[in-house]
Structures are given as C-alpha cells and as structure tokens.
Design an enzyme around this catalytic site. Sequence first.
Site, PDB file in Angstrom:
ATOM      1  CG  PHE A  22      15.580  11.245   6.368  1.00  0.00           C
ATOM      2  CD1 PHE A  22      15.436  11.692   5.070  1.00  0.00           C
ATOM      3  CD2 PHE A  22      15.339  12.133   7.404  1.00  0.00           C
ATOM      4  CE1 PHE A  22      15.060  13.005   4.802  1.00  0.00           C
ATOM      5  CE2 PHE A  22      14.958  13.440   7.153  1.00  0.00           C
ATOM      6  CZ  PHE A  22      14.818  13.873   5.846  1.00  0.00           C
ATOM      7  CB  VAL A  87       7.710  -1.625  17.009  1.00  0.00           C
ATOM      8  CG1 VAL A  87       8.488  -2.841  17.505  1.00  0.00           C
ATOM      9  CG2 VAL A  87       7.441  -1.731  15.515  1.00  0.00           C
ATOM     10  CD  GLU A 185      17.512  25.367  10.487  1.00  0.00           C
ATOM     11  OE1 GLU A 185      18.235  25.186   9.507  1.00  0.00           O
ATOM     12  OE2 GLU A 185      16.826  24.464  10.993  1.00  0.00           O
ATOM     13  CB  ALA A 334      18.781  13.679   6.780  1.00  0.00           C
TER      14      ALA A 334
HETATM   15  C1  LIG Z   1      13.902  19.762  14.048  1.00  0.00           C
HETATM   16  C2  LIG Z   1      14.959  18.926  13.360  1.00  0.00           C
HETATM   17  C3  LIG Z   1      15.755  19.500  12.385  1.00  0.00           C
HETATM   18  C4  LIG Z   1      16.723  18.736  11.743  1.00  0.00           C
HETATM   19  N1  LIG Z   1      17.494  19.318  10.762  1.00  0.00           N
HETATM   20  C5  LIG Z   1      18.372  18.566  10.074  1.00  0.00           C
HETATM   21  C6  LIG Z   1      19.114  19.123   8.995  1.00  0.00           C
HETATM   22  O1  LIG Z   1      18.992  20.308   8.674  1.00  0.00           O
HETATM   23  N2  LIG Z   1      19.955  18.298   8.313  1.00  0.00           N
HETATM   24  C7  LIG Z   1      20.110  16.973   8.640  1.00  0.00           C
HETATM   25  O2  LIG Z   1      20.851  16.268   7.984  1.00  0.00           O
HETATM   26  N3  LIG Z   1      19.436  16.435   9.666  1.00  0.00           N
HETATM   27  C8  LIG Z   1      18.568  17.191  10.393  1.00  0.00           C
HETATM   28  N4  LIG Z   1      17.862  16.636  11.425  1.00  0.00           N
HETATM   29  C9  LIG Z   1      18.142  15.251  11.808  1.00  0.00           C
HETATM   30  C10 LIG Z   1      17.467  14.269  10.893  1.00  0.00           C
HETATM   31  O3  LIG Z   1      16.125  14.632  10.682  1.00  0.00           O
HETATM   32  C11 LIG Z   1      17.582  12.886  11.515  1.00  0.00           C
HETATM   33  O4  LIG Z   1      18.948  12.583  11.652  1.00  0.00           O
HETATM   34  C12 LIG Z   1      16.889  11.832  10.665  1.00  0.00           C
HETATM   35  O5  LIG Z   1      15.508  12.096  10.595  1.00  0.00           O
HETATM   36  C13 LIG Z   1      17.125  10.445  11.244  1.00  0.00           C
HETATM   37  O6  LIG Z   1      16.453   9.512  10.472  1.00  0.00           O
HETATM   38  P1  LIG Z   1      15.944   8.143  11.113  1.00  0.00           P
HETATM   39  O7  LIG Z   1      15.380   7.345  10.007  1.00  0.00           O
HETATM   40  O8  LIG Z   1      17.011   7.565  11.949  1.00  0.00           O
HETATM   41  O9  LIG Z   1      14.812   8.589  12.132  1.00  0.00           O
HETATM   42  P2  LIG Z   1      13.491   9.426  11.878  1.00  0.00           P
HETATM   43  O10 LIG Z   1      13.565  10.188  10.620  1.00  0.00           O
HETATM   44  O11 LIG Z   1      13.266  10.162  13.142  1.00  0.00           O
HETATM   45  O12 LIG Z   1      12.366   8.313  11.704  1.00  0.00           O
HETATM   46  C14 LIG Z   1      11.992   7.488  12.765  1.00  0.00           C
HETATM   47  C15 LIG Z   1      10.750   6.716  12.345  1.00  0.00           C
HETATM   48  O13 LIG Z   1      10.516   5.681  13.258  1.00  0.00           O
HETATM   49  C16 LIG Z   1       9.161   5.662  13.638  1.00  0.00           C
HETATM   50  N5  LIG Z   1       9.108   5.060  14.971  1.00  0.00           N
HETATM   51  C17 LIG Z   1       9.736   5.459  16.098  1.00  0.00           C
HETATM   52  N6  LIG Z   1       9.458   4.622  17.101  1.00  0.00           N
HETATM   53  C18 LIG Z   1       8.631   3.669  16.602  1.00  0.00           C
HETATM   54  C19 LIG Z   1       7.982   2.529  17.149  1.00  0.00           C
HETATM   55  N7  LIG Z   1       8.143   2.155  18.426  1.00  0.00           N
HETATM   56  N8  LIG Z   1       7.167   1.818  16.354  1.00  0.00           N
HETATM   57  C20 LIG Z   1       6.989   2.147  15.069  1.00  0.00           C
HETATM   58  N9  LIG Z   1       7.597   3.205  14.489  1.00  0.00           N
HETATM   59  C21 LIG Z   1       8.406   3.951  15.250  1.00  0.00           C
HETATM   60  C22 LIG Z   1       8.739   7.114  13.585  1.00  0.00           C
HETATM   61  O14 LIG Z   1       7.342   7.232  13.457  1.00  0.00           O
HETATM   62  C23 LIG Z   1       9.483   7.557  12.337  1.00  0.00           C
HETATM   63  O15 LIG Z   1       8.740   7.244  11.188  1.00  0.00           O
HETATM   64  C24 LIG Z   1      16.895  17.378  12.095  1.00  0.00           C
HETATM   65  C25 LIG Z   1      16.098  16.810  13.085  1.00  0.00           C
HETATM   66  C26 LIG Z   1      15.129  17.580  13.703  1.00  0.00           C
HETATM   67  C27 LIG Z   1      14.262  16.962  14.768  1.00  0.00           C
END
Ligand SMILES: Cc1cc2nc3c(=O)[nH]c(=O)nc-3n(C[C@H](O)[C@H](O)[C@H](O)COP(=O)(O)OP(=O)(O)OC[C@H]3O[C@@H](n4cnc5c(N)ncnc54)[C@H](O)[C@@H]3O)c2cc1C
Length: 475
Positions: A22, A87, A185, A334
Amino acid sequence: MQASLAPQATRRHRVVIIGSGFGGLFAARALKRADVDVTLISGTTHHLFQPLLYQVATGILSEGLIAPSTREVLARQKNAQVFFGHVTGIDVDKHQVVTDALDQRHVYEYDSLIVAAGAGQSYFGNDHFARFAPGMKSIDDALELRGRIFGSFELAEMAAASGRTDDVTRLMTFVVVGAGATGVEMAGQIAELSKRTLSHDFRAIKSQHAHIVLLDAMDKVLPPYGDRLGGKAKRRLEKLGVTVTLGAKVVDVDAEGIEYESHDGTRHRIEALCKVWAAGVSASPLGRMLAEKTGAQVDRNGRVHVEKDLTLPGHPEIFLVGDMIALDNLPGVAQVAIQGGKYAAKRIKARLAGTPDDKPFHYFDKGSMATVSRFSAVAKIGKIEVSGFVAWVMWLGVHLVYIIGFKSQIGTFFHWVVSFLGRGRGERTSTEQQIYARVAIQRLGEDFTPSITNSDGDLDRTRAVAIDRLAGETG
Ligand SMILES: Cc1cc2nc3c(=O)[nH]c(=O)nc-3n(C[C@H](O)[C@H](O)[C@H](O)COP(=O)(O)OP(=O)(O)OC[C@H]3O[C@@H](n4cnc5c(N)ncnc54)[C@H](O)[C@@H]3O)c2cc1C
C-alpha cells in the site's frame, strides 16, 4: 553478478521506492505527474491486498484477484520503472540501494528514498512454531493454508472411511491463534466452509462436525474495536460454532497439536492438524538496518521511530511509511501506509518546486472494519459503531473500492456473489507445492539459494549439498 542500474545521466530527480504494498504503490502513483524518475523495487512482482488474504486461504478468491502485477498497474505511468529484487543493503551516505534477485545483484542510486517494506509475521521469539502454524502475510502463506485447510478434510474423509475414527477429531479440529481481525475472519470463514460449502461433499465425514477454536492470550476479541463490537463479534463466532478461548497463551505447537497456558498457569492441549497463526507482527528487518546506520530508535516490534515528517533523523531524503514506522501509536493498517506514501510523495514534489513546508504527517482515521461471517461484520468509524448486515455491506463496498484494477474489482464481485449468495467456492484448488514447498525450502537451509543458471554447476552443487543434508537428517 553485479550491475548498476542507476538511471543514465539525467537532471531529473531520482526517487527510489522500496515495496509494492500500500505505501509503495500509492507513493509511486502520487508521483505520476512529478518531474522525477521513479524506480519501484519490490521482493514480489505484485501489489498485495492483504486484507483479503483470508479469502484466498478459504477458497473464495483466486490469488490473482488480490495481487495484480505491479508492472501492469504502473504500465501507463511513464516516469515509473518497476524492478523485482530483495533489498539487502542501503548505503545512506552514497545514496544507494542494493538488491539481490536470484543470482543477480543490482545497485540503484537515489536522490530521495521511500521505504515501505511493511511487516512480517511474529511468533514472539518462537519461530519454530511457523513450521506447523503458518502465518498469513503473503500469497504463499494463503495458498499453503488453503492446502492445509482443505487437505485436513480430505485426510479426515480417508481416516473415517478406513475406520480410524480417533484420528478424525484431530483432523477436523482447526485452531486459529489471534483474535484480531485476521483471526476472527479466518475462524468465521473456516466455520462457514465446514457448515455450508462442504456440507454435501463428503461421504464418510460430516464436515459440519469440524471443531474450530480461536485462541488469544488477551481477554478480548478485536480489542481496537472496543468491548461492545468485540463482544458482538465473539457472540457471532460462537453462534457459528467457533469455540473462543481467551486468556490462552500459546506455549507450544507441533505437528499434532497446540498447547496453551491459561491465566492461572494450567496447561491445555488441543489435538489439531491444522493451525493458523494470526497473532503478532514484526516490521521489516530493513527498518532495523536503517536505524543502525542512522541512529534512529526502534520499538520492540522493529518499527522505526521516524520524525514527524516520516523521515529518518538527520536524513531528510529518506522517508519511511506504513507498517515499518512507530509514530504517535499509529496502527498497522492500510490507510496509514496509503496516506504516508502520498504524504512522502507530496513532500518530495514540494521540495522540488522550491516550496517546502514543515507540515507534519497527519493521519486521518477513516475507521476500521472486520467481517465475522457472511452477512455479519463490525465497523467503527470515529464514535460510530455499526455491526451486522449493514456493517457487512459497508465492508464489501470499501474493500471493492480499494482493490486495485477494474478487472480485479469485477472478478472479486462475482466470486463474492457465488460464495455469499450461493454456497460454492470457486478457488479450492491446491497443489503439493503449495502445501510442502515452504517447509521443504526451509529444510534445505542456507545452502539452498535460488539460481537461474546451472551452467557452472552452481545449482547442481546446491542440490547435492541439500540432498546430503536431508539424507543426514532422516538417516
Ligand atoms: C492478513 C492481513 C489482513 C489485514 N487486514 C487489514 C484490514 O482489514 N484493514 C486494514 O486497514 N489493514 C489490514 N491489514 C494491514 C495492512 O495490510 C497493512 O497495514 C499494509 O499492507 C501496510 O502497507 P505497507 O506498504 O507498509 O506494507 P505492505 O503492504 O506489507 O508492503 C510491503 C512491500 O515491501 C516489499 N518488501 C518487503 N521487504 C522487502 C525487501 N527487503 N526488498 C524489497 N521489497 C521488500 C514486499 O514485497 C511488499 O511489496 C491486514 C494485514 C494482513 C497481513
């Protein structure tokens, strides 16, 4: 192999984004019209809509619907280039990001860096639980769980048909650890699967007799939603036949079952083949790596204490967003990542336009929602609390809007019609690789490194070492 993929000499500002979740994706999109070169690097080639992973695990949705190709999503954004790679290093002095992808190493140079690498599953120091109780953080996890859930019913049918009735109870007991949104869920969907979807499919077992247990060390279901909504979710689960056991701290997990300790110190064991871990998160190790290099603090979940403008102390060119940050007790959801990604993009654009300001990141809480089962959800928007059918319809609408891509939205809608109005689930396929590959790769250990070439014998050597190791273990 090492190659520098730094964009050729250009006067354009180079923004490197780590992560296609996200935070990363919304940051990239927010830079669409900016006079910058955007390089998005991610360890997966897809953007993952994590909130719907549980529907992939329980056969409602296919993985493609919730994980569209990042390259396709950004295809029309001319200033964005997408690279696959993990990374492994960030040089904050030289402004370089190093990635490993299979046997290739690449170096990318940046003027601004947005790190949105998210969080992984935490087993609270008991990583060995993972072998028997997969978490739910990736497509791999969801597909493995799908295989384990449907596979347990298959094994139960075989056991019942061959008269091994003692085994049937264990095979038809499902334990979900963690009574947060994901755990609720999952438990609700496994219950519906057994009661509705599978009820006519087996001959020797009655899938309705499956026993689903939801465990949590805390005394509440869905704590962030408050007592009233948490209580409603708990009652709804119990009505579905789920046993909700609170104040239950998991102390051991093995192939055959799970053990937990109650508040009074008594230990209990549940015999269950299929366990799901939906408790605890730990921020990407990249956070700790950056903190060590820049002197930033990390909390016990590995989240980095960032400045009010989401940058690292002393490094205004490095932004951290989403699940990796510790700031004002913001939740790992998210919207925090989406708004953080957009904010970082806006700051970069303002700096380039010569109009920087000191406006700190402000999170606008749009509310939270969790489904419990078909036609039942809870939603908390500010002080407004909604539950039941109305909350469920709201949940459907919001999730449909945020799924990336029209194709995925339409596809998801039709899968929901089939699953929620009918009783079918179109995505019950699972393969041996889905079920065993993670554990098999772990057993191969550090000697196994994926490679695209075996011309110099690397792959064969790796296999030979791995096979020796396995032979030693089993011999
Ligand atoms: C099962 C589940 C259900 C959820 N339900 C909800 C919900 O209902 N409502 C809500 O608001 N939130 C929900 N969340 C939380 C929400 O999905 C996260 O808060 C959100 O995805 C965080 O976004 P982000 O961009 O920080 O990380 P992420 O979306 O996790 O993205 C991380 C990215 O970094 C990449 N990455 C990681 N490490 C490396 C590396 N070393 N090198 C290169 N790339 C890397 C990964 O491949 C990924 O693309 C849920 C989470 C989970 C796991």
